[in-house]
Design a protein around this motif. Structure first.
Motif, PDB file in Angstrom:
ATOM      1  N   ILE A  69      18.740  20.497  26.736  1.00 27.29           N
ATOM      2  CA  ILE A  69      19.985  20.902  26.079  1.00 27.29           C
ATOM      3  C   ILE A  69      19.602  21.589  24.785  1.00 27.29           C
ATOM      4  CG2 ILE A  69      22.035  20.063  24.875  1.00 27.29           C
ATOM      5  CD1 ILE A  69      22.442  18.044  27.021  1.00 27.29           C
ATOM      6  N   VAL A  71      21.154  23.696  21.447  1.00 27.71           N
ATOM      7  CA  VAL A  71      22.342  24.012  20.647  1.00 27.71           C
ATOM      8  C   VAL A  71      21.899  24.680  19.346  1.00 27.71           C
ATOM      9  CG1 VAL A  71      24.365  23.069  19.476  1.00 27.71           C
ATOM     10  CG2 VAL A  71      23.607  22.066  21.629  1.00 27.71           C
ATOM     11  N   GLN A  97      26.717  27.719  19.272  1.00 29.38           N
ATOM     12  CA  GLN A  97      26.505  28.278  20.597  1.00 29.38           C
ATOM     13  C   GLN A  97      25.508  27.444  21.394  1.00 29.38           C
ATOM     14  OE1 GLN A  97      25.260  32.377  20.400  1.00 29.38           O
ATOM     15  NE2 GLN A  97      26.460  32.765  18.550  1.00 29.38           N
ATOM     16  N   ASP A  98      25.642  27.540  22.694  1.00 27.57           N
ATOM     17  CA  ASP A  98      24.581  27.052  23.573  1.00 27.57           C
ATOM     18  C   ASP A  98      23.471  28.098  23.598  1.00 27.57           C
ATOM     19  OD1 ASP A  98      23.817  25.136  26.017  1.00 27.57           O
ATOM     20  OD2 ASP A  98      23.412  27.204  26.597  1.00 27.57           O
ATOM     21  N   SER A 101      20.812  26.123  27.803  1.00 25.78           N
ATOM     22  CA  SER A 101      20.562  24.803  28.389  1.00 25.78           C
ATOM     23  C   SER A 101      20.407  24.923  29.898  1.00 25.78           C
ATOM     24  CB  SER A 101      21.716  23.853  28.064  1.00 25.78           C
ATOM     25  OG  SER A 101      21.868  23.711  26.667  1.00 25.78           O
ATOM     26  N   SER A 126      26.464  25.313  29.906  1.00 27.32           N
ATOM     27  CA  SER A 126      26.776  25.377  28.486  1.00 27.32           C
ATOM     28  C   SER A 126      26.930  23.983  27.915  1.00 27.32           C
ATOM     29  CB  SER A 126      28.055  26.179  28.248  1.00 27.32           C
ATOM     30  OG  SER A 126      28.412  26.141  26.875  1.00 27.32           O
ATOM     31  N   ALA A 127      26.252  23.740  26.799  1.00 27.88           N
ATOM     32  CA  ALA A 127      26.369  22.451  26.119  1.00 27.88           C
ATOM     33  C   ALA A 127      27.457  22.474  25.044  1.00 27.88           C
ATOM     34  CB  ALA A 127      25.032  22.078  25.481  1.00 27.88           C
ATOM     35  N   THR A 128      28.048  23.644  24.794  1.00 22.25           N
ATOM     36  CA  THR A 128      29.035  23.759  23.716  1.00 22.25           C
ATOM     37  C   THR A 128      30.420  24.174  24.206  1.00 22.25           C
ATOM     38  OG1 THR A 128      28.304  26.037  23.302  1.00 22.25           O
ATOM     39  CG2 THR A 128      27.289  24.285  21.980  1.00 22.25           C
ATOM     40  N   ASP A 132      32.618  28.028  29.680  1.00 29.55           N
ATOM     41  CA  ASP A 132      31.968  29.099  28.922  1.00 29.55           C
ATOM     42  C   ASP A 132      32.172  30.436  29.629  1.00 29.55           C
ATOM     43  OD1 ASP A 132      30.338  30.776  27.502  1.00 29.55           O
ATOM     44  OD2 ASP A 132      28.657  29.382  27.372  1.00 29.55           O
ATOM     45  N   THR A 367      16.681  21.185  20.170  1.00 31.04           N
ATOM     46  CA  THR A 367      16.469  21.160  21.615  1.00 31.04           C
ATOM     47  C   THR A 367      15.926  19.811  22.041  1.00 31.04           C
ATOM     48  OG1 THR A 367      16.011  23.546  21.713  1.00 31.04           O
ATOM     49  CG2 THR A 367      15.234  22.208  23.555  1.00 31.04           C
TER      50      THR A 367
END
Length: 370
Positions: A69, A71, A97-98, A101, A126-128, A132, A367
């Motif tokens: 992941i 970010v 933002q991602d 990931s 996407s982690a965010t 997305d 990360t």
């Protein structure tokens, strides 16, 4: 009355027979006891080790699940002119933002002595953002990053699917070091040497020399009437000697009806904690880019500095771009690291449209890798 001498002989022989029989019985008992002990030991050992061996074999046969992941928090400050002589317009912004990931699986096993089959499948998410737009807007897993199967052995490695080609791994990755910022011009994508529908082969090292070829099957498509293929062919060579590595790669870029072949060259030198890398890429009537990178590692910390420039020199088009990029990265553990990166750049469109731009960007990122 029996002769004493004869009686004594009978007695002696009888005793000898009894002694011999006794010895045989003792030896047989010892043999039986030893066999029983050995059988019991083997039975106990098998009973004790079987479950562990079976579990280990099952674990070895299972695929490896891995991922990360990433970010970042990003800030940018850009100034532009739409045409020469126009007033300068400034804009600054920030966002979270991602940064790519992924989650994936990989597996390999021996199919014959000296021959190993392998696979890898890696997907982006996407982690965010739950949905997305950069990942199709649907949420969940998005684009396929890599997915291929192959074989490897003394002959080298061959694989098919979607994967980074030797153009990227042997040329661009030498200076494409950063977590967030990329190579000026991103020649691999712009020159048409992409990753989809690709079969690739790389030889083993032969005295430091490796050869590689990648073939992208695109079919004839709209060019069917002209009987012109749209397939891409990439060929290259890499040579390593001690701390020095050199590579030269060519891609024909047949997927673009108007495109021409691209060449990429790289050189890297690694000495203890210090690394220097250089890459150059060019395509006639398009872009030429050059990047110089230096990386220094000190314990859990890593510092990088690079300068890159690109020149557009196509029919009716001319432009220039240059960037300076810095990075400081700290490994907090084997699985987690944090970093900050900054880039200062400027670009100018001289012909085929007119604009000027300059600005700076900075990111703070983290990360987690598993």
């Amino acid at each position: 009355m029996l002769n004493k001498r004869f009686s004594l002989q009978i007695f002696t022989k009888k005793n000898e027979v009894e002694i011999i029989n006794k010895q045989k019985e003792d030896e047989m008992k010892k043999t039986l006891i030893a066999s029983a002990v050995a059988a019991a030991a083997l039975s106990t050992s098998a009973f004790a080790m079987d479950p562990a061996s079976e579990l280990a074999a099952k674990l070895d046969s299972m695929p490896t699940i891995y991922g990360n992941i990433q970010v970042v928090a990003e800030y940018n400050d850009v100034k532009t002119k739409s045409v020469q002589g126009a007033p300068e317009v400034g804009k600054s912004d920030y966002s979270m933002q991602d940064n790519g990931s992924t989650i994936g699986i990989k597996h390999s096993h021996e199919v014959a002595p000296g021959l190993t089959a392998f696979l890898k499948a890696e997907f982006e998410f996407s982690a965010t953002e739950k949905q997305d737009p950069n990942q199709g807007g649907g949420g969940g897993l998005g684009e396929t990053d890599e997915a291929y199967i192959g074989l490897k052995g003394d002959f080298g490695s061959v694989w098919v699917g979607t994967n980074d080609t030797i153009y990227e791994t042997w040329v661009e990755d030498v200076t494409d070091h950063y977590e967030y910022f990329g190579v000026v011009g991103d020649a691999e994508a712009n020159f048409g040497n992409t990753e989809d529908r690709t079969a690739e082969y790389v030889t083993p090292s032969m005295g430091g020399l490796q050869l590689g070829v990648a073939y992208q099957m695109n079919g004839q498509g709209d060019n069917a009437a002209a009987q012109k293929t749209r397939d891409n062919l990439i060929v290259g060579a890499k040579y390593s000697l001690d701390a020095l590595t050199l590579a030269l790669v060519y891609g024909n870029n047949e997927s673009d009806p108007n495109g021409k072949g691209a060449y990429g060259f790289s050189a890297a030198y690694e000495m203890d904690a210090f690394k220097v890398g250089f890459s150059y890429e060019t395509q006639e009537d398009y872009w030429s880019t050059a990047s110089l990178l230096g990386v220094y590692t000190m314990g859990a910390n890593q510092f990088a500095l690079s300068y890159a420039m690109g020149e557009e020199d196509g029919t009716g088009r001319k432009g220039e771009v240059s960037t300076i990029t810095l990075q400081a990265l700290h490994n907090m553990s084997d699985n987690f690291y944090v970093y900050t990166e900054a880039q200062i750049g400027e670009s100018e469109k001289i012909a085929g449209g007119s604009y000027e731009a300059s600005g700076s960007q900075a990111v703070l990122g983290a990360t987690y890798v598993f």
